[in-house]
Design an enzyme around this catalytic site. Sequence first.
Site, PDB file in Angstrom:
ATOM      1  CD  GLN A   1      -2.897  -1.178   2.294  1.00 39.66           C
ATOM      2  OE1 GLN A   1      -2.558  -1.849   3.269  1.00 39.66           O
ATOM      3  NE2 GLN A   1      -4.031  -0.509   2.264  1.00 39.66           N
TER       4      GLN A   1
ATOM      5  CG  HIS B   1       0.734  -4.185 -13.623  1.00 34.69           C
ATOM      6  ND1 HIS B   1       1.875  -4.734 -13.099  1.00 34.69           N
ATOM      7  CD2 HIS B   1       0.789  -2.871 -13.323  1.00 34.69           C
ATOM      8  CE1 HIS B   1       2.599  -3.797 -12.514  1.00 34.69           C
ATOM      9  NE2 HIS B   1       1.957  -2.659 -12.624  1.00 34.69           N
TER      10      HIS B   1
ATOM     11  CG  ASP C   1       3.125   0.328 -11.460  1.00 33.11           C
ATOM     12  OD1 ASP C   1       2.782  -0.753 -10.934  1.00 33.11           O
ATOM     13  OD2 ASP C   1       3.083   0.532 -12.691  1.00 33.11           O
TER      14      ASP C   1
ATOM     15  NE  ARG D   1       0.398  -4.796  11.597  1.00 38.76           N
ATOM     16  CZ  ARG D   1      -0.746  -5.105  11.007  1.00 38.76           C
ATOM     17  NH1 ARG D   1      -1.814  -4.363  11.188  1.00 38.76           N
ATOM     18  NH2 ARG D   1      -0.838  -6.166  10.242  1.00 38.76           N
TER      19      ARG D   1
ATOM     20  CG  HIS E   1      -0.675  -6.212   5.318  1.00 40.67           C
ATOM     21  ND1 HIS E   1      -0.747  -5.606   6.552  1.00 40.67           N
ATOM     22  CD2 HIS E   1      -1.812  -5.879   4.677  1.00 40.67           C
ATOM     23  CE1 HIS E   1      -1.887  -4.927   6.645  1.00 40.67           C
ATOM     24  NE2 HIS E   1      -2.554  -5.071   5.529  1.00 40.67           N
TER      25      HIS E   1
ATOM     26  CG  ASN F   1      -3.128  -7.621   8.218  1.00 43.04           C
ATOM     27  OD1 ASN F   1      -3.284  -7.148   9.338  1.00 43.04           O
ATOM     28  ND2 ASN F   1      -3.851  -7.253   7.173  1.00 43.04           N
ATOM     29  CD  GLU F   2      -7.664  -6.975   8.105  1.00 38.77           C
ATOM     30  OE1 GLU F   2      -8.220  -7.141   7.005  1.00 38.77           O
ATOM     31  OE2 GLU F   2      -7.698  -5.912   8.725  1.00 38.77           O
TER      32      GLU F   2
ATOM     33  CG  ASN G   1      -6.080  -5.448  12.022  1.00 39.39           C
ATOM     34  OD1 ASN G   1      -5.279  -5.238  12.929  1.00 39.39           O
ATOM     35  ND2 ASN G   1      -5.701  -5.693  10.783  1.00 39.39           N
TER      36      ASN G   1
ATOM     37  CE1 TYR H   1      -9.587   0.476   9.838  1.00 40.70           C
ATOM     38  CE2 TYR H   1      -9.364  -1.903   9.942  1.00 40.70           C
ATOM     39  CZ  TYR H   1      -8.805  -0.655   9.754  1.00 40.70           C
ATOM     40  OH  TYR H   1      -7.463  -0.545   9.492  1.00 40.70           O
TER      41      TYR H   1
ATOM     42  CD  GLU I   1      -4.820  -2.925   9.681  1.00 37.14           C
ATOM     43  OE1 GLU I   1      -5.921  -2.634   9.166  1.00 37.14           O
ATOM     44  OE2 GLU I   1      -3.999  -3.667   9.129  1.00 37.14           O
TER      45      GLU I   1
HETATM   46  C1  LIG Z   1       9.378  -1.102 -14.165  1.00 39.49           C
HETATM   47  O1  LIG Z   1       8.032  -0.805 -14.456  1.00 39.49           O
HETATM   48  C2  LIG Z   1       7.855   0.382 -15.208  1.00 39.49           C
HETATM   49  C3  LIG Z   1       6.379   0.600 -15.329  1.00 39.49           C
HETATM   50  O2  LIG Z   1       5.848   0.881 -14.049  1.00 39.49           O
HETATM   51  C4  LIG Z   1       8.549   0.252 -16.557  1.00 39.49           C
HETATM   52  O3  LIG Z   1       8.424   1.464 -17.262  1.00 39.49           O
HETATM   53  C5  LIG Z   1      10.023  -0.071 -16.333  1.00 39.49           C
HETATM   54  O4  LIG Z   1      10.637  -0.330 -17.559  1.00 39.49           O
HETATM   55  C6  LIG Z   1      10.184  -1.289 -15.435  1.00 39.49           C
HETATM   56  N1  LIG Z   1      11.594  -1.443 -15.071  1.00 39.49           N
HETATM   57  C7  LIG Z   1      12.210  -2.600 -15.091  1.00 39.49           C
HETATM   58  C8  LIG Z   1      13.621  -2.593 -14.620  1.00 39.49           C
HETATM   59  O5  LIG Z   1      11.681  -3.630 -15.494  1.00 39.49           O
END
Ligand SMILES: *[C@@H]1O[C@H](CO)[C@@H](O)[C@H](O)[C@H]1NC(C)=O
Length: 499
Positions: A43, A63, A76, A101, A146, A190-191, A333, A335, A398
């Site tokens: 996260q 992705h 990312d 944590r 996690h 976790n959970e 945890n 909520y 949490e």
């Molecule tokens: C890592 O991911 C990014 C996209 O988020 C990409 O542009 C990049 O080439 C990737 N790098 C490697 C080392 O694979």
Amino acid sequence: MQRLLNNIIVFLILFILWYSVHGKSQNKFPEQLKFGVATASFQVEGGWNASGKGENIWDRLMHKHPEYVVDHSNGDVTCDSYHLWRTDIEMLKDIGVHFYRFSLSWTRILPTGFSNRINSDGVKYYNNIINSLLENGIEPLVTLYHWDLPQKLQELGGWTSVQTAEYFADFARIAFRLFGDRVKRWITINEPSSICLDSYDQQIAAPFIDLPGIGCYLCGKTVLIAHSKAYHIYDREFRKKQKGKIGITIDSQWVEPKTNKTEDIEAAERYMQMVLGWWAHPIFSKEGDYPEIMRKRIDERSALENFAESRLPHFTQTEIDNLKGSADFFGLNHYHTGLCSHVEFPISDSPAYFKDLGVKVVPDPNWKPNQNIVPWGFYKLLRWVAKEYNNPLVYVTENGYGDSGQEGLLDTDRIVFLKGFLKALLQAVQEGCNVQKYTVWSLMDNLEWTQGYTVKFGLYKVDFNSPNRTRTPRASARLYKYVIKTGTIPNKTDFFLNN
Ligand SMILES: *[C@@H]1O[C@H](CO)[C@@H](O)[C@H](O)[C@H]1NC(C)=O
Ligand SMILES: *[C@@H]1O[C@H](CO)[C@@H](O)[C@H](O)[C@H]1NC(C)=O
Ligand SMILES: *[C@@H]1O[C@H](CO)[C@@H](O)[C@H](O)[C@H]1NC(C)=O
Ligand SMILES: *[C@@H]1O[C@H](CO)[C@@H](O)[C@H](O)[C@H]1NC(C)=O
């Protein structure tokens, strides 16, 4: 007359002494209760493919299926803590937390998930964080898992394959060996409910597999066995030298029976047993194994549904024995709270966990401060855990408040939430519940899984549009800082909103 005056003076002095000890302390947390904040690797870290990190199930899901995520976002970069961890530590110092944590990304340390290749840059990253925390007097509380399972292990069946417990145990051993000289508090998993239900029954979490009523119980068995393996590895191979504690974190709502009808009262108790007890009973009860009501209902429904065997797999006696007592603390945890009523779902050829559970949970529009967020639910949950499992050592790992972020930096709602829940905690502790850690989720806004960036939990706001992911404290961060510094809950909140 003189005598009367003397008596009055003596009485006054005694009263002042008594008050200075007891009167003030009524609003004060005991010294041994420590305060912290939490995050999780996926996260906040970003750096999804940086310096040799391998792919995990959340990288893959986000992705491949951005449409599964409310705002089509991914992990990312998120808070970019892979690069900005020093800033995170400055924030922790500023709030004054006793502990932090955070979780280890399995594929940052073991890129394929297997133990044969360790990524030294990943190890260095966590060493930097751990060393820097300790230099600043902040205790690391580390979660091994996690939710970011190595993608390769998913391809071998993920948590529905018992073999995954062995791979997890290998990972745990490596983590204890690498970091256990400095990390003295470990959370294995976790959970477990979220891991097994959100992915197999509800399809709101990676790996999004549609196998309701079956996948969740296979997953659950592996997760519990994985936990007990990691516990015993720590116990046998590391405890003597490293002298730490290891436990598991279980999440649960509190539910109130919707009416005083017996069937609703029983439904609410069944909910607690089959949601929380599913995980806690094998570890923390005297008898061990799954709660009886859970075994009974799933066995009965499986038979009526024409399955050759119960959909809830059995443990061997050795597995039951290894699970019993396999935690030094109960991570909790919490909520939400809801109203629970009994529902008998008809038997069909499509089973599901919620049908086994046989309840309906709804919010109450009259509840304050929110229809499903009430401090007394937290209090009742803490009392229930203490009563059910012989008052175990509890770490609240949490508790937090999510909103849309509309309130900006002056997050009055979060302050109302925090004050209410801290009062509930204080009451439970004063009545004897053995809670020694309380953790706010979260240090900062972050990637809320399939909710993307639409829900904000942070004491710090994060600007996800800035390349620097600029972090700014909210009013709630100042309030929490005050609580930690004084050990008391402030009455007035204007101060925190105006500074
Ligand atoms: C890592 O991911 C990014 C996209 O988020 C990409 O542009 C990049 O080439 C990737 N790098 C490697 C080392 O694979
Ligand atoms: C159930 O009964 C108790 C005790 O008589 C009462 O306090 C409570 O309000 C009742 N609950 C409901 C939902 O009717
Ligand atoms: C981002 O951080 C760098 C390095 O600390 C700093 O030089 C730069 O001014 C920052 N940029 C913004 C937009 O805040
Ligand atoms: C805070 O409020 C409580 C309960 O309303 C009261 O007993 C206490 O005296 C107040 N403390 C301060 C410092 O105003």
